[in-house]
Scaffold this motif. Structure first.
Motif, PDB file in Angstrom:
ATOM      1  N   MET A 111      30.967  40.275  46.431  1.00 30.58           N
ATOM      2  CA  MET A 111      29.711  41.251  46.310  1.00 30.58           C
ATOM      3  C   MET A 111      29.369  41.422  44.597  1.00 30.58           C
ATOM      4  O   MET A 111      28.431  41.496  44.236  1.00 30.58           O
ATOM      5  CB  MET A 111      30.089  42.452  47.034  1.00 30.58           C
ATOM      6  N   LEU A 112      30.657  41.686  44.037  1.00 31.14           N
ATOM      7  CA  LEU A 112      30.562  42.250  42.557  1.00 31.14           C
ATOM      8  C   LEU A 112      30.158  40.933  41.866  1.00 31.14           C
ATOM      9  O   LEU A 112      29.377  41.122  41.029  1.00 31.14           O
ATOM     10  CB  LEU A 112      32.022  42.650  42.079  1.00 31.14           C
ATOM     11  N   ILE A 113      30.754  39.787  42.224  1.00 35.45           N
ATOM     12  CA  ILE A 113      30.227  38.405  41.565  1.00 35.45           C
ATOM     13  C   ILE A 113      28.681  38.200  41.678  1.00 35.45           C
ATOM     14  O   ILE A 113      28.082  38.078  40.856  1.00 35.45           O
ATOM     15  CB  ILE A 113      31.102  37.302  41.930  1.00 35.45           C
ATOM     16  N   ARG A 114      28.097  38.415  42.955  1.00 34.41           N
ATOM     17  CA  ARG A 114      26.845  38.284  43.104  1.00 34.41           C
ATOM     18  C   ARG A 114      25.972  39.284  42.537  1.00 34.41           C
ATOM     19  O   ARG A 114      24.797  38.914  41.901  1.00 34.41           O
ATOM     20  CB  ARG A 114      26.409  38.449  44.944  1.00 34.41           C
ATOM     21  N   GLY A 146      39.003  43.803  42.162  1.00 35.58           N
ATOM     22  CA  GLY A 146      37.738  43.996  42.543  1.00 35.58           C
ATOM     23  C   GLY A 146      37.754  45.774  42.793  1.00 35.58           C
ATOM     24  O   GLY A 146      36.763  46.279  42.504  1.00 35.58           O
ATOM     25  N   MET A 147      38.828  46.180  43.163  1.00 31.75           N
ATOM     26  CA  MET A 147      38.783  47.838  43.296  1.00 31.75           C
ATOM     27  C   MET A 147      38.650  48.511  41.970  1.00 31.75           C
ATOM     28  O   MET A 147      37.880  49.520  41.957  1.00 31.75           O
ATOM     29  CB  MET A 147      40.062  48.296  43.833  1.00 31.75           C
ATOM     30  N   GLY A 178      37.854  41.702  53.699  1.00 30.14           N
ATOM     31  CA  GLY A 178      37.213  42.885  53.276  1.00 30.14           C
ATOM     32  C   GLY A 178      37.235  42.741  51.697  1.00 30.14           C
ATOM     33  O   GLY A 178      36.543  42.948  50.830  1.00 30.14           O
ATOM     34  N   ALA A 179      38.547  42.414  51.290  1.00 27.98           N
ATOM     35  CA  ALA A 179      38.579  42.334  49.656  1.00 27.98           C
ATOM     36  C   ALA A 179      38.009  41.202  49.246  1.00 27.98           C
ATOM     37  O   ALA A 179      37.478  41.411  47.899  1.00 27.98           O
ATOM     38  CB  ALA A 179      40.408  42.234  49.589  1.00 27.98           C
ATOM     39  N   VAL A 180      38.135  40.092  49.967  1.00 29.51           N
ATOM     40  CA  VAL A 180      37.206  38.849  49.357  1.00 29.51           C
ATOM     41  C   VAL A 180      35.460  39.136  49.184  1.00 29.51           C
ATOM     42  O   VAL A 180      34.985  38.894  48.382  1.00 29.51           O
ATOM     43  CB  VAL A 180      37.580  37.631  49.960  1.00 29.51           C
ATOM     44  N   ARG A 181      35.178  39.971  50.365  1.00 29.85           N
ATOM     45  CA  ARG A 181      33.794  40.156  50.421  1.00 29.85           C
ATOM     46  C   ARG A 181      33.543  41.104  49.160  1.00 29.85           C
ATOM     47  O   ARG A 181      32.463  41.179  48.785  1.00 29.85           O
ATOM     48  CB  ARG A 181      33.659  41.018  51.801  1.00 29.85           C
ATOM     49  N   LEU A 182      34.143  42.288  49.007  1.00 32.36           N
ATOM     50  CA  LEU A 182      34.239  43.042  48.032  1.00 32.36           C
ATOM     51  C   LEU A 182      33.993  42.217  46.436  1.00 32.36           C
ATOM     52  O   LEU A 182      32.920  42.716  45.824  1.00 32.36           O
ATOM     53  CB  LEU A 182      35.066  44.164  48.017  1.00 32.36           C
ATOM     54  N   GLU A 183      35.025  41.501  46.187  1.00 31.11           N
ATOM     55  CA  GLU A 183      35.264  40.821  44.967  1.00 31.11           C
ATOM     56  C   GLU A 183      33.897  39.775  44.717  1.00 31.11           C
ATOM     57  O   GLU A 183      33.078  39.859  43.959  1.00 31.11           O
ATOM     58  CB  GLU A 183      36.267  40.053  44.735  1.00 31.11           C
ATOM     59  N   GLU A 231      33.174  33.123  53.276  1.00 25.84           N
ATOM     60  CA  GLU A 231      32.985  33.461  52.088  1.00 25.84           C
ATOM     61  C   GLU A 231      33.758  32.416  51.286  1.00 25.84           C
ATOM     62  O   GLU A 231      34.787  32.037  51.777  1.00 25.84           O
ATOM     63  CB  GLU A 231      33.495  35.027  51.480  1.00 25.84           C
ATOM     64  N   ILE A 232      33.389  32.129  49.972  1.00 25.66           N
ATOM     65  CA  ILE A 232      34.164  31.342  49.096  1.00 25.66           C
ATOM     66  C   ILE A 232      35.501  32.089  48.802  1.00 25.66           C
ATOM     67  O   ILE A 232      35.428  33.534  48.436  1.00 25.66           O
ATOM     68  CB  ILE A 232      33.680  31.160  47.909  1.00 25.66           C
TER      69      ILE A 232
END
Length: 482
Positions: A132-135, A358-359, A125-130, A342-343
């Protein structure tokens, strides 16, 4: 041994305080935080101090515990009220970190759950959140779905990641370092030079391309220099352009440089650490023409998204290239491979262990939405233009190029022409006053004073106060000289 273990456990459990203790600490920290924020309207932007926080040495690390109240008191006296106050709306000297309150809450959450956001397997979840911000940032800059990026500690690490990725992409081996040419302007951020050294490219020839009248890198001079280097048998490979130089806020001609980079097959990096998020301001859209053609872009959310220091971003146009440069697998990490959807940030970065950054970005963007960010950035542009126009009206002042973003330079030119001495005295007087903090710079051996309107807490009242402080101190200095 059991007896020893239980004795140690009793002390060890002190590290996991119960709810009553947590509530007490939370209350004290919240009271400190609210007091700090509530006083910002009247607090100085710069504090002169003879001790400069030396009393902190009285609280060196010891065996026994110290109460939180005394620690917070020392924080106020020895940290908050010493030097620059970057949380102040009067901080217009450097490009400040903003310190949005929800970012502090995001950091609190990230520290409490302590998610390891470096590898997808460990914290999906943490990696997806970060990511998502990158995208979102990739879309903002016009990049395709094949782009990727990383939340870094700041622009310095972002620029280093870009340079190393470019080196690996162009297959620059050590035997070619002294022939591999890097192209910069004189206004390039010094972190680029640091990155060159850390990347092992100290022997690489560096070309400082002349500037035009607006202090922007000259595209014509750039291509001319590249052609000359090719004729000498050298290997041009990396161009750095700035979207908003730290020094003056100038924007290099991005689209023209992109065309030159493509024509001659160079890696094109745009350092948009300061200026990149002005893309949110529709009025400035034309200035971003061509930025999507860059191979890499540096952005700093801790600048123009007003986040706390320690929040940078690198965007890379081609994810396969950056994975090739950074991806490694340790034997003890073999369980993580099959789980990756995810990467993982660790695969495209210098960092293996990293803070869950990311938070601190996601929380304020979601709690506020983009509208107030757009408005605040547009406000800073207009405040800078207002100051620029008003200071021109004050007798004796001259200004640099018209501001493209929210940085401007100006200086007083006295009748005796001793401008260096006068402006040195003026900046010292402004800093000693402390209500507003400005900085100075040298451009072509000329001493200038800088104003950088970047803090989300800077509004018209601070600009008006600054103009009054400048006029007041000019009169004082003139009186002293007569």
């Amino acid at each position: 041994m059991i007896k020893k273990i239980k004795e140690l456990e009793k002390l060890s459990r002190l590290l996991d305080p119960g709810m009553d203790q947590r509530d007490k600490w939370n209350s004290e920290v919240l009271e400190y935080s609210n007091s700090f924020i509530n006083k910002l309207d009247t607090a100085k932007a710069f504090f002169y101090s003879e001790k400069n926080g030396k009393d902190l040495y009285n609280l060196d690390i010891e065996e026994e515990a110290t109460g939180l109240t005394s620690l917070l008191d020392s924080t106020t006296k020895n940290i908050d009220e010493v030097g620059i106050n970057p949380a102040s709306g009067g901080h217009m000297g450097y490009i400040p970190g903003g310190g949005l309150y929800p970012s502090a809450l995001g950091d609190y959450i990230a520290a409490v759950n302590n998610k390891y956001a470096g590898v997808f397997f460990a914290a999906p979840g943490a990696v997806r959140l970060e990511n998502m911000l990158i995208r979102w940032m990739c879309r903002l800059m016009g990049y395709s779905e094949n782009a990727t990026g990383n939340l870094t500690s700041g622009g310095s690490i972002a620029n280093l990641i870009a340079l190393v990725t470019a080196r690996e992409s162009h297959n620059i081996k050590a035997r070619y370092f002294d022939k591999s040419v890097i192209y910069l302007s004189e206004q390039a951020h010094h972190s680029i030079l640091k990155a060159i050294r850390i990347a092992g490219l100290s022997e690489a020839p560096i070309r400082y391309i002349p500037l035009d009248e607006k202090l922007r890198l000259s595209a014509n001079e750039l291509e001319k220099t590249i052609l000359e280097d090719k004729e000498k048998g050298l290997i041009p490979f990396f161009i750095n352009a700035s979207f908003g130089t730290t020094n003056t806020g100038s924007i290099d001609p991005i689209d023209s440089i992109a065309a030159i980079a493509k024509k001659h097959k160079l890696w094109f990096h745009v350092d948009a650490a300061y200026g990149g998020f002005f893309k949110l301001v529709k009025e400035l859209s034309s200035k971003f023409e061509g930025i999507q053609k860059a191979d890499s872009i540096t952005l700093d959310p801790h600048k123009t998204l007003f986040l706390p220091f320690g929040t940078g971003t690198i965007l890379i146009k081609n994810k396969e290239i950056v994975l090739k440069a950074y991806q490694y697998l340790a034997d003890y990490m073999q369980d993580t491979v099959d789980a990756d959807e995810e990467i993982s940030p660790a695969d495209i970065s210098i960092e293996q262990t990293k803070h869950f950054r990311g938070m601190r970005l996601w929380l304020p963007l979601k709690l506020f939405g983009l509208k107030p960010f757009r408005a605040s950035l547009e406000e800073k542009i207009y405040l800078t233009r207002y100051f620029y126009n008003e200071i021109k009206k004050v007798k004796g002042f001259e200004v640099g190029p018209e501001p493209e973003l929210s940085v401007a330079i100006f200086r007083y030119v006295p009748k005796d022409k001793d401008a260096y001495y006068f402006n040195k005295k003026l900046i010292q007087a402004i800093q000693k006053d402390g209500r507003i903090f400005l900085s100075s710079t040298n451009i072509n051996e000329v001493f200038w004073i800088r104003i950088a309107v970047v803090s989300f807490r800077t509004h018209l009242v601070q600009i008006e106060l600054l103009l009054d402080i400048i006029k007041e101190n000019v009169n004082i200095i003139l009186t002293e000289r007569n």
